[in-house]
Motif scaffolding. Sequence first.
Motif, PDB file in Angstrom:
ATOM      1  N   SER A   1       0.822  -1.214   0.000  1.00 25.33           N
ATOM      2  CA  SER A   1       0.000   0.000   0.000  1.00 25.33           C
ATOM      3  C   SER A   1       0.854   1.263   0.000  1.00 25.33           C
ATOM      4  CB  SER A   1      -0.928   0.012   1.217  1.00 25.33           C
ATOM      5  OG  SER A   1      -0.198   0.183   2.419  1.00 25.33           O
ATOM      6  N   LEU A   2       2.147   1.145   0.333  1.00 22.51           N
ATOM      7  CA  LEU A   2       3.028   2.311   0.329  1.00 22.51           C
ATOM      8  C   LEU A   2       3.243   2.870  -1.075  1.00 22.51           C
ATOM      9  CD1 LEU A   2       5.841   1.288   2.865  1.00 22.51           C
ATOM     10  CD2 LEU A   2       3.921   2.846   3.246  1.00 22.51           C
ATOM     11  N   THR A   3       2.893   2.082  -2.083  1.00 21.85           N
ATOM     12  CA  THR A   3       3.069   2.543  -3.458  1.00 21.85           C
ATOM     13  C   THR A   3       1.881   3.352  -3.957  1.00 21.85           C
ATOM     14  OG1 THR A   3       2.146   0.472  -4.343  1.00 21.85           O
ATOM     15  CG2 THR A   3       4.534   0.561  -4.001  1.00 21.85           C
ATOM     16  N   GLU A   4       0.824   3.459  -3.144  1.00 23.04           N
ATOM     17  CA  GLU A   4      -0.352   4.233  -3.533  1.00 23.04           C
ATOM     18  C   GLU A   4      -0.079   5.724  -3.298  1.00 23.04           C
ATOM     19  OE1 GLU A   4      -3.038   3.046  -4.992  1.00 23.04           O
ATOM     20  OE2 GLU A   4      -2.148   1.033  -4.925  1.00 23.04           O
ATOM     21  N   PRO A   5      -0.367   6.588  -4.288  1.00 23.29           N
ATOM     22  CA  PRO A   5      -0.110   8.032  -4.119  1.00 23.29           C
ATOM     23  C   PRO A   5      -0.888   8.608  -2.940  1.00 23.29           C
ATOM     24  CG  PRO A   5      -0.535   7.485  -6.420  1.00 23.29           C
ATOM     25  CD  PRO A   5      -0.879   6.264  -5.629  1.00 23.29           C
ATOM     26  N   VAL A   6      -0.219   9.479  -2.178  1.00 23.97           N
ATOM     27  CA  VAL A   6      -0.886  10.151  -1.059  1.00 23.97           C
ATOM     28  C   VAL A   6      -1.143  11.625  -1.370  1.00 23.97           C
ATOM     29  CG1 VAL A   6      -0.053   8.583   0.714  1.00 23.97           C
ATOM     30  CG2 VAL A   6       1.368  10.515   0.036  1.00 23.97           C
ATOM     31  N   PHE A   7      -0.386  12.200  -2.298  1.00 22.72           N
ATOM     32  CA  PHE A   7      -0.650  13.561  -2.768  1.00 22.72           C
ATOM     33  C   PHE A   7       0.005  13.722  -4.137  1.00 22.72           C
ATOM     34  CE2 PHE A   7       3.154  13.801  -0.161  1.00 22.72           C
ATOM     35  CZ  PHE A   7       4.046  14.491  -0.952  1.00 22.72           C
ATOM     36  N   THR A   8      -0.299  14.818  -4.794  1.00 21.11           N
ATOM     37  CA  THR A   8       0.174  15.045  -6.157  1.00 21.11           C
ATOM     38  C   THR A   8       0.929  16.370  -6.242  1.00 21.11           C
ATOM     39  OG1 THR A   8      -1.716  13.823  -7.063  1.00 21.11           O
ATOM     40  CG2 THR A   8      -0.505  15.270  -8.577  1.00 21.11           C
ATOM     41  N   ILE A   9       2.067  16.350  -6.933  1.00 29.26           N
ATOM     42  CA  ILE A   9       2.856  17.557  -7.180  1.00 29.26           C
ATOM     43  C   ILE A   9       3.153  17.640  -8.670  1.00 29.26           C
ATOM     44  CG2 ILE A   9       5.036  18.754  -6.750  1.00 29.26           C
ATOM     45  CD1 ILE A   9       5.182  17.508  -4.048  1.00 29.26           C
ATOM     46  N   PHE A  10       2.718  18.762  -9.304  1.00 28.93           N
ATOM     47  CA  PHE A  10       2.945  18.954 -10.737  1.00 28.93           C
ATOM     48  C   PHE A  10       2.449  17.752 -11.559  1.00 28.93           C
ATOM     49  CE2 PHE A  10       6.529  21.358  -8.718  1.00 28.93           C
ATOM     50  CZ  PHE A  10       6.010  22.622  -8.958  1.00 28.93           C
TER      51      PHE A  10
ATOM     52  N   MET B   1      21.518   9.497  -5.713  1.00 34.60           N
ATOM     53  CA  MET B   1      20.836  10.238  -6.775  1.00 34.60           C
ATOM     54  C   MET B   1      19.826   9.349  -7.498  1.00 34.60           C
ATOM     55  SD  MET B   1      21.855  13.286  -6.556  1.00 34.60           S
ATOM     56  CE  MET B   1      21.073  13.879  -8.057  1.00 34.60           C
ATOM     57  N   THR B   2      20.163   8.067  -7.639  1.00 30.85           N
ATOM     58  CA  THR B   2      19.236   7.122  -8.281  1.00 30.85           C
ATOM     59  C   THR B   2      17.977   6.952  -7.434  1.00 30.85           C
ATOM     60  OG1 THR B   2      21.102   5.934  -9.267  1.00 30.85           O
ATOM     61  CG2 THR B   2      18.990   4.784  -9.169  1.00 30.85           C
ATOM     62  N   LEU B   3      18.152   6.869  -6.106  1.00 27.44           N
ATOM     63  CA  LEU B   3      17.001   6.751  -5.211  1.00 27.44           C
ATOM     64  C   LEU B   3      16.106   7.986  -5.310  1.00 27.44           C
ATOM     65  CD1 LEU B   3      18.669   5.239  -2.001  1.00 27.44           C
ATOM     66  CD2 LEU B   3      17.177   4.057  -3.617  1.00 27.44           C
ATOM     67  N   ILE B   4      16.731   9.168  -5.343  1.00 30.11           N
ATOM     68  CA  ILE B   4      15.949  10.404  -5.459  1.00 30.11           C
ATOM     69  C   ILE B   4      15.190  10.431  -6.784  1.00 30.11           C
ATOM     70  CG2 ILE B   4      16.111  12.918  -5.671  1.00 30.11           C
ATOM     71  CD1 ILE B   4      18.530  12.786  -3.783  1.00 30.11           C
ATOM     72  N   ALA B   5      15.886  10.074  -7.871  1.00 29.44           N
ATOM     73  CA  ALA B   5      15.234  10.058  -9.189  1.00 29.44           C
ATOM     74  C   ALA B   5      14.076   9.064  -9.206  1.00 29.44           C
ATOM     75  CB  ALA B   5      16.261   9.697 -10.268  1.00 29.44           C
ATOM     76  N   ASP B   6      14.287   7.894  -8.597  1.00 34.15           N
ATOM     77  CA  ASP B   6      13.228   6.884  -8.544  1.00 34.15           C
ATOM     78  C   ASP B   6      12.035   7.415  -7.759  1.00 34.15           C
ATOM     79  OD1 ASP B   6      11.835   4.571  -8.813  1.00 34.15           O
ATOM     80  OD2 ASP B   6      13.279   3.279  -7.805  1.00 34.15           O
ATOM     81  N   GLY B   7      12.309   8.084  -6.637  1.00 29.26           N
ATOM     82  CA  GLY B   7      11.229   8.644  -5.835  1.00 29.26           C
ATOM     83  C   GLY B   7      10.448   9.718  -6.566  1.00 29.26           C
ATOM     84  N   LEU B   8      11.120  10.417  -7.510  1.00 28.56           N
ATOM     85  CA  LEU B   8      10.462  11.467  -8.288  1.00 28.56           C
ATOM     86  C   LEU B   8       9.820  10.926  -9.568  1.00 28.56           C
ATOM     87  CD1 LEU B   8      13.092  14.325  -7.895  1.00 28.56           C
ATOM     88  CD2 LEU B   8      10.870  14.132  -6.754  1.00 28.56           C
ATOM     89  N   GLY B   9       9.862   9.605  -9.732  1.00 27.54           N
ATOM     90  CA  GLY B   9       9.189   8.992 -10.874  1.00 27.54           C
ATOM     91  C   GLY B   9      10.055   8.751 -12.087  1.00 27.54           C
ATOM     92  N   HIS B  10      11.360   8.954 -11.968  1.00 29.44           N
ATOM     93  CA  HIS B  10      12.277   8.726 -13.088  1.00 29.44           C
ATOM     94  C   HIS B  10      13.114   7.486 -12.778  1.00 29.44           C
ATOM     95  CE1 HIS B  10      11.177  12.656 -14.667  1.00 29.44           C
ATOM     96  NE2 HIS B  10      11.383  13.155 -13.455  1.00 29.44           N
ATOM     97  N   HIS B  11      12.605   6.338 -13.162  1.00 31.62           N
ATOM     98  CA  HIS B  11      13.269   5.083 -12.814  1.00 31.62           C
ATOM     99  C   HIS B  11      14.495   4.856 -13.689  1.00 31.62           C
ATOM    100  CE1 HIS B  11      13.822   1.026 -11.405  1.00 31.62           C
ATOM    101  NE2 HIS B  11      13.791   0.587 -12.637  1.00 31.62           N
TER     102      HIS B  11
END
Length: 250
Positions: free
Chosen positions: A74-83, A210-220
Amino acid sequence: MDSLMDLARDPAAWAALATLIAMEVVLGIDNLIFISILTNKLPVETREKARRIGIGLALILRLGLLATIAIIVSLTEPVFTIFGKGISWRDLILIAGGAFLVWKATREIHQHVALDEPEEGEGSDGAGGVARAVPGFAAAIGQILILDIVFSIDSIITAVGMTDHIPIMFIAVIVAVTVMLFAAGPLANFINRNPTIVMLALAFLIMIGMTLIADGLGHHVPKGYIYTAMAFSVAVEALNMVARRRRKQH
């Protein structure tokens, strides 16, 4: 019990187990590098204990997360939206963990390359150099725990994506962490004996952060690219080590 026996007789289950073990071991490299670099800064008599505690915490966290697999999914379900991009709890954890990893690795690199002479009584090692800050045992374990949480969640979500069988996940995690336990000492000693490897490993941690940050921002970023780059860098550094050793012999 019957379902476990059926699973043991299924060739596809064994193939999934082998694949998942390999994946978990590879994903554990990131965690192992961080633990090795951090524990090498501790007094010699406490390094092995810190490594065992750090890896033991990783095992406990991963098994605990597997026991709450529904919550983890369930942690993969969006909790809020940005841009227009949905941000989940997993994304937030990856971004925070990646930022921590980048900060920690950058700070370690700064300590390794700092050339400024400290004021008297402010970090001088007594021999004209800059004394490195030695973390306390509890502080080191705390930092290891932070990254254990990030890597454990990423590891379990990867496992969920590869198989639906909980027993296979448990076995894969236990085997992978056991491999980490046996590899931690030799890896830490190797890094400690080769100072240039420390800088390379810290560079790896920045890249992973940096890869973790990119993944968290949706850039796998495909993991294969990351580990191929790491393997190539290690091969180049190995050639440098051989060249330096031969120059010393002559």
